[in-house]
Motif scaffolding. Structure first.
Motif, PDB file in Angstrom:
ATOM      1  N   ALA A   1      28.660  73.626  -8.280  1.00 20.03           N
ATOM      2  CA  ALA A   1      27.148  74.143  -7.732  1.00 20.03           C
ATOM      3  C   ALA A   1      26.967  73.321  -6.126  1.00 20.03           C
ATOM      4  CB  ALA A   1      25.864  74.316  -8.542  1.00 20.03           C
ATOM      5  N   LEU A   2      27.162  72.050  -6.440  1.00 20.35           N
ATOM      6  CA  LEU A   2      27.429  70.372  -5.337  1.00 20.35           C
ATOM      7  C   LEU A   2      27.392  71.210  -4.393  1.00 20.35           C
ATOM      8  CD1 LEU A   2      25.287  67.923  -5.496  1.00 20.35           C
ATOM      9  CD2 LEU A   2      27.416  66.691  -5.648  1.00 20.35           C
ATOM     10  N   ARG A   3      28.847  71.414  -4.535  1.00 27.81           N
ATOM     11  CA  ARG A   3      30.256  71.192  -3.448  1.00 27.81           C
ATOM     12  C   ARG A   3      29.683  73.246  -2.728  1.00 27.81           C
ATOM     13  NH1 ARG A   3      34.091  69.689  -7.468  1.00 27.81           N
ATOM     14  NH2 ARG A   3      33.988  71.595  -8.074  1.00 27.81           N
ATOM     15  N   GLN A   4      28.812  73.685  -2.748  1.00 29.99           N
ATOM     16  CA  GLN A   4      28.189  75.285  -2.535  1.00 29.99           C
ATOM     17  C   GLN A   4      26.880  74.932  -1.964  1.00 29.99           C
ATOM     18  OE1 GLN A   4      28.926  78.006  -6.042  1.00 29.99           O
ATOM     19  NE2 GLN A   4      30.752  77.901  -6.129  1.00 29.99           N
ATOM     20  N   ARG A   5      26.358  73.248  -1.835  1.00 25.44           N
ATOM     21  CA  ARG A   5      24.883  73.299  -1.438  1.00 25.44           C
ATOM     22  C   ARG A   5      25.093  73.570   0.225  1.00 25.44           C
ATOM     23  NH1 ARG A   5      21.518  69.460  -1.183  1.00 25.44           N
ATOM     24  NH2 ARG A   5      19.595  70.891  -2.025  1.00 25.44           N
ATOM     25  N   GLN A   6      23.845  74.163   0.853  1.00 27.48           N
ATOM     26  CA  GLN A   6      24.130  74.557   2.527  1.00 27.48           C
ATOM     27  C   GLN A   6      22.825  72.920   2.746  1.00 27.48           C
ATOM     28  OE1 GLN A   6      25.761  76.292   4.145  1.00 27.48           O
ATOM     29  NE2 GLN A   6      26.632  76.776   2.328  1.00 27.48           N
ATOM     30  N   ALA A   7      22.048  72.824   2.048  1.00 27.58           N
ATOM     31  CA  ALA A   7      21.118  71.239   2.971  1.00 27.58           C
ATOM     32  C   ALA A   7      21.969  70.508   2.596  1.00 27.58           C
ATOM     33  CB  ALA A   7      19.698  71.547   2.022  1.00 27.58           C
ATOM     34  N   PRO A   8      21.674  69.245   3.608  1.00 27.29           N
ATOM     35  CA  PRO A   8      22.917  67.872   2.898  1.00 27.29           C
ATOM     36  C   PRO A   8      22.705  67.020   1.896  1.00 27.29           C
ATOM     37  CG  PRO A   8      21.291  68.005   5.197  1.00 27.29           C
ATOM     38  CD  PRO A   8      20.878  68.747   3.998  1.00 27.29           C
ATOM     39  N   THR A   9      23.165  66.406   1.424  1.00 29.60           N
ATOM     40  CA  THR A   9      23.390  66.222  -0.082  1.00 29.60           C
ATOM     41  C   THR A   9      23.835  64.585   0.513  1.00 29.60           C
ATOM     42  OG1 THR A   9      23.739  67.501  -1.363  1.00 29.60           O
ATOM     43  CG2 THR A   9      24.293  66.094  -2.041  1.00 29.60           C
ATOM     44  N   LEU A  10      23.449  63.496  -0.444  1.00 25.60           N
ATOM     45  CA  LEU A  10      24.021  61.879  -0.496  1.00 25.60           C
ATOM     46  C   LEU A  10      24.110  61.425  -2.022  1.00 25.60           C
ATOM     47  CD1 LEU A  10      22.252  59.726   1.964  1.00 25.60           C
ATOM     48  CD2 LEU A  10      23.623  58.994   0.078  1.00 25.60           C
ATOM     49  N   LEU A  11      25.040  61.327  -2.325  1.00 22.61           N
ATOM     50  CA  LEU A  11      25.648  60.406  -3.191  1.00 22.61           C
ATOM     51  C   LEU A  11      26.049  58.656  -2.896  1.00 22.61           C
ATOM     52  CD1 LEU A  11      28.561  62.249  -4.318  1.00 22.61           C
ATOM     53  CD2 LEU A  11      26.183  62.591  -4.673  1.00 22.61           C
ATOM     54  N   THR A  12      25.039  58.057  -4.100  1.00 18.42           N
ATOM     55  CA  THR A  12      25.360  56.958  -4.139  1.00 18.42           C
ATOM     56  C   THR A  12      25.323  56.120  -5.180  1.00 18.42           C
ATOM     57  OG1 THR A  12      22.732  56.100  -4.723  1.00 18.42           O
ATOM     58  CG2 THR A  12      23.118  56.902  -2.605  1.00 18.42           C
ATOM     59  N   PRO A  13      26.960  56.028  -6.009  1.00 21.09           N
ATOM     60  CA  PRO A  13      28.007  55.473  -6.577  1.00 21.09           C
ATOM     61  C   PRO A  13      28.166  53.823  -6.467  1.00 21.09           C
ATOM     62  CG  PRO A  13      29.020  56.675  -5.952  1.00 21.09           C
ATOM     63  CD  PRO A  13      27.688  56.896  -4.789  1.00 21.09           C
ATOM     64  N   HIS A  14      28.155  53.344  -7.926  1.00 18.70           N
ATOM     65  CA  HIS A  14      28.472  52.036  -7.955  1.00 18.70           C
ATOM     66  C   HIS A  14      30.334  52.834  -8.922  1.00 18.70           C
ATOM     67  CE1 HIS A  14      28.194  52.544 -12.472  1.00 18.70           C
ATOM     68  NE2 HIS A  14      27.369  51.957 -12.187  1.00 18.70           N
ATOM     69  N   PRO A  15      31.211  51.423  -8.450  1.00 15.33           N
ATOM     70  CA  PRO A  15      32.187  51.699  -8.514  1.00 15.33           C
ATOM     71  C   PRO A  15      32.688  52.798  -9.691  1.00 15.33           C
ATOM     72  CG  PRO A  15      32.083  49.743  -7.463  1.00 15.33           C
ATOM     73  CD  PRO A  15      30.393  50.124  -7.902  1.00 15.33           C
ATOM     74  N   THR A  16      32.061  52.168 -10.855  1.00 14.75           N
ATOM     75  CA  THR A  16      32.219  52.550 -12.437  1.00 14.75           C
ATOM     76  C   THR A  16      31.849  54.468 -12.066  1.00 14.75           C
ATOM     77  OG1 THR A  16      32.057  50.900 -13.761  1.00 14.75           O
ATOM     78  CG2 THR A  16      32.412  52.886 -14.394  1.00 14.75           C
ATOM     79  N   GLU A  17      30.653  55.163 -11.472  1.00 15.45           N
ATOM     80  CA  GLU A  17      29.841  56.129 -11.700  1.00 15.45           C
ATOM     81  C   GLU A  17      30.751  56.556 -10.506  1.00 15.45           C
ATOM     82  OE1 GLU A  17      25.034  55.018 -11.966  1.00 15.45           O
ATOM     83  OE2 GLU A  17      26.651  55.037 -10.088  1.00 15.45           O
ATOM     84  N   ALA A  18      31.162  55.862  -9.260  1.00 15.78           N
ATOM     85  CA  ALA A  18      32.764  56.364  -8.285  1.00 15.78           C
ATOM     86  C   ALA A  18      33.838  57.067  -9.320  1.00 15.78           C
ATOM     87  CB  ALA A  18      32.552  55.993  -7.219  1.00 15.78           C
ATOM     88  N   ALA A  19      34.247  56.184 -10.164  1.00 14.95           N
ATOM     89  CA  ALA A  19      35.170  55.969 -11.612  1.00 14.95           C
ATOM     90  C   ALA A  19      35.284  58.036 -11.845  1.00 14.95           C
ATOM     91  CB  ALA A  19      35.940  55.228 -11.833  1.00 14.95           C
ATOM     92  N   ARG A  20      33.719  57.287 -12.239  1.00 12.03           N
ATOM     93  CA  ARG A  20      33.785  59.399 -13.529  1.00 12.03           C
ATOM     94  C   ARG A  20      34.106  60.410 -12.775  1.00 12.03           C
ATOM     95  NH1 ARG A  20      28.714  55.703 -15.660  1.00 12.03           N
ATOM     96  NH2 ARG A  20      30.323  54.234 -17.588  1.00 12.03           N
ATOM     97  N   LEU A  21      33.046  59.956 -11.575  1.00 12.10           N
ATOM     98  CA  LEU A  21      33.326  61.280 -10.595  1.00 12.10           C
ATOM     99  C   LEU A  21      34.702  61.600 -10.698  1.00 12.10           C
ATOM    100  CD1 LEU A  21      30.246  60.434  -8.373  1.00 12.10           C
ATOM    101  CD2 LEU A  21      30.072  62.437 -10.060  1.00 12.10           C
ATOM    102  N   LEU A  22      35.440  60.733 -10.106  1.00 12.05           N
ATOM    103  CA  LEU A  22      37.283  61.464  -9.785  1.00 12.05           C
ATOM    104  C   LEU A  22      37.903  61.222 -11.025  1.00 12.05           C
ATOM    105  CD1 LEU A  22      37.244  58.630  -6.777  1.00 12.05           C
ATOM    106  CD2 LEU A  22      36.611  61.082  -6.446  1.00 12.05           C
ATOM    107  N   ASP A  23      37.026  60.881 -12.296  1.00 15.64           N
ATOM    108  CA  ASP A  23      38.347  61.014 -13.061  1.00 15.64           C
ATOM    109  C   ASP A  23      39.356  59.793 -12.972  1.00 15.64           C
ATOM    110  OD1 ASP A  23      38.756  61.542 -15.748  1.00 15.64           O
ATOM    111  OD2 ASP A  23      40.227  63.169 -15.028  1.00 15.64           O
ATOM    112  N   CYS A  24      38.798  58.542 -12.742  1.00 13.65           N
ATOM    113  CA  CYS A  24      40.027  57.534 -12.855  1.00 13.65           C
ATOM    114  C   CYS A  24      39.103  56.142 -13.274  1.00 13.65           C
ATOM    115  CB  CYS A  24      40.487  57.468 -11.601  1.00 13.65           C
ATOM    116  SG  CYS A  24      39.332  56.355 -10.252  1.00 13.65           S
ATOM    117  N   ALA A  25      40.265  55.637 -13.372  1.00 10.98           N
ATOM    118  CA  ALA A  25      39.431  54.365 -13.733  1.00 10.98           C
ATOM    119  C   ALA A  25      38.803  53.729 -13.368  1.00 10.98           C
ATOM    120  CB  ALA A  25      41.124  52.723 -14.054  1.00 10.98           C
ATOM    121  N   THR A  26      37.436  52.595 -13.177  1.00 12.08           N
ATOM    122  CA  THR A  26      36.604  51.586 -12.192  1.00 12.08           C
ATOM    123  C   THR A  26      38.261  50.581 -11.619  1.00 12.08           C
ATOM    124  OG1 THR A  26      35.198  51.522 -13.306  1.00 12.08           O
ATOM    125  CG2 THR A  26      35.418  50.146 -11.788  1.00 12.08           C
TER     126      THR A  26
END
Length: 490
Positions: free
Chosen positions: A345-370
């Motif tokens: 659903a997030l990828r399909q949004r039309q309005a602007p989106t901004l994400l502010t992950p720290h490295p571990t949150e980024a790793a979870r989103l990318l399915d990899c290790a920190t």
């Protein structure tokens, strides 16, 4: 504004300068010798580490200039027996010998050195140091002498900022031509020391290059926040902050206070806690509600103190579907990582989106290790921006701000920000700026710079201070943003 470059771009700049007949190695060695000459007396011996390539050639030219200026110079070339030099580096080697210089494969650990020049490996290193070089780096560290690194501290990967093994810990790094992007982010920041640049008289032709802006000073876009006389609170946007679950109301309050501090016209909080406060006594301008009773807002921030219960998931899903600009932080990102439907659903949004992950949150989103994120921070932030069609702030040492088209590097702030609540404050600063009409990328660059700048200023006022609280950052942001909006000195 200064810029940093990928190794590919630096190689291109170097090739074009050499094709134009510029004696880059000679100029680099002279620049390094002059740099040390301004900092050391001629009675101090200087240890020069010359590696097997062009970085070693730069070091040998440095040695020759210092020697000819009357300094005591000791040159160590670990790979001497292998005849390591060719091209310009070989000419530098022969020039050193012709000047009366000598070289050895090792140095005296008890030597009274005034400084060390690290010319072992430059921007081309793309792997961990091994064998004798690891031992050499460890012994240099034990010397406890000032170190000048040429281009990049040996062992630091210039393109990523990663430190995959042993690495020189420099007091100064002198980048040649232009700084590499890895000097500004990740583990490299504990190795670079003071960063300086010797341009060697080269003005890069930017056509075909991809320089990354480095946010060491107030971004020029700050002045777009200047206000008109004929305006009112509605002229400066509105922010909704959804979070503040049980035990975490403070996170939402911090974000709300930060948004007010940078001039947002109206800030409302939708608190998920079962018994939320009805007023913030330290910031009564905030409007506190339950999550379903919020007035309309230009920007929705979901995450500060959100939690991960069923209510939190429902609030996040609703805001992803809503046609308003959206900033996701903290537990909103953790929920996103766990829920494939939310990511779709997030990828399909039309309005602007901004994400502010720290490295571990980024790793979870990318399915990899920190550790993978930290080893390739530029690639990680770019992949997040492309995957989620969003502006992404990858927080940490040398925070990165990326869209699908570009990236910027922040060079303000430091380890004093490593404490609870800083992410909440940053989210509020960012949303409060974004709501005032800036584009998402512009708001993100200003907010990340401002957050770090407040830390730098507070530390300068109180040297020795170990940490700066999020509340102190918010209070300081009013003054620092005001200074950034002042017209430049004529």
């Amino acid at each position: 504004m200064s810029f940093a470059y990928s190794v590919t771009d630096l190689r291109r700049i170097e090739r074009e300068a050499l094709a134009g007949g510029l004696p880059l190695m000679e100029r680099a060695g002279r620049a390094a010798a002059d740099f040390l000459g301004r900092r050391l007396g001629r009675d101090r011996k200087i240890l020069i580490l010359a590696g097997p390539g062009n970085n070693g050639g730069d070091a040998l030219v440095t040695a020759r200039y210092l020697f000819q200026a009357g300094y005591l110079v000791e040159v160590v070339t670990p790979a001497l027996a292998q005849r390591p030099y060719s091209g310009d580096a070989e000419r530098a080697w022969l020039g050193w010998l012709a000047a009366g210089g000598q070289a050895a494969a090792d140095f005296d650990q008890t030597g009274d050195y005034g400084a060390v020049v690290d010319g072992l490996f430059g921007i081309g290193l793309d792997r961990p140091l091994t064998g004798e070089y690891v031992r050499l780096v460890e012994r240099i560290d034990q010397l406890n002498r000032p170190v000048l690194a040429l281009d990049v501290p040996s062992g630091v990967l210039a393109d990523s900022g990663a430190v995959p093994g042993a690495a020189i810990r420099a007091n100064w790094t002198l980048a040649m031509l232009a700084p590499s992007r890895g000097l500004f982010t990740g583990a490299a920041l504990d190795r670079v020391g003071e960063l300086h640049c010797a341009t060697l008289g080269v003005e890069p032709d930017q056509r075909g290059l991809h320089p990354l802006p480095v946010l060491a000073q107030a971004p020029e876009t700050c002045r777009r926040l200047l206000r008109r006389q004929d305006s009112h609170k509605g002229s400066y946007g509105s922010v909704q902050i959804l979070g503040g679950n049980d035990g975490m109301v403070g996170a939402a309050l911090l974000a709300g206070r930060a948004a007010v501090a940078v001039g947002c016209g109206r800030v409302s909080l939708g608190l998920l806690a079962r018994n939320p406060p009805s007023v913030d006594p330290l910031q009564p301008e905030l409007m506190l509600h339950g999550p379903g009773l919020l007035p309309a807002g230009d920007i929705a921030v979901v995450g500060p103190g959100l939690g991960q219960d069923a209510t939190a998931r429902r609030v996040l899903a609703e805001r992803i579907e809503a046609p308003q600009s959206l900033l996701l932080d903290a537990d909103a990102l953790n929920l996103l990582a766990k829920q494939p439907a939310l990511r779709t659903a997030l990828r399909q949004r039309q309005a602007p989106t901004l994400l502010t992950p720290h490295p571990t949150e980024a790793a979870r989103l990318l399915d990899c290790a920190t550790a993978e994120v930290q080893a390739q921070r530029f690639e990680a932030v770019q992949k997040l921006a492309e995957t989620f069609a969003a502006i992404v702030v990858l927080k940490g040492a040398g925070s990165l701000i990326a869209s699908r088209e570009t990236c910027a590097i922040n060079h303000s702030g430091g380890p004093a920000l490593a404490n609870a609540g800083q992410g909440d404050a940053l989210a509020g600063l960012l949303a409060g700026l974004w709501a005032q009409g800036l584009a998402a990328f512009e708001a993100a660059t200003i907010a990340v710079w401002l957050h770090g700048r407040c830390c730098d200023t507070l530390l300068a006022r109180q040297p020795g201070r170990l940490a700066v609280s999020a509340s102190a950052i918010i209070a300081e942001s009013v003054e620092q943003l005001g200074l950034a909006l002042e017209p430049p000195a004529s």
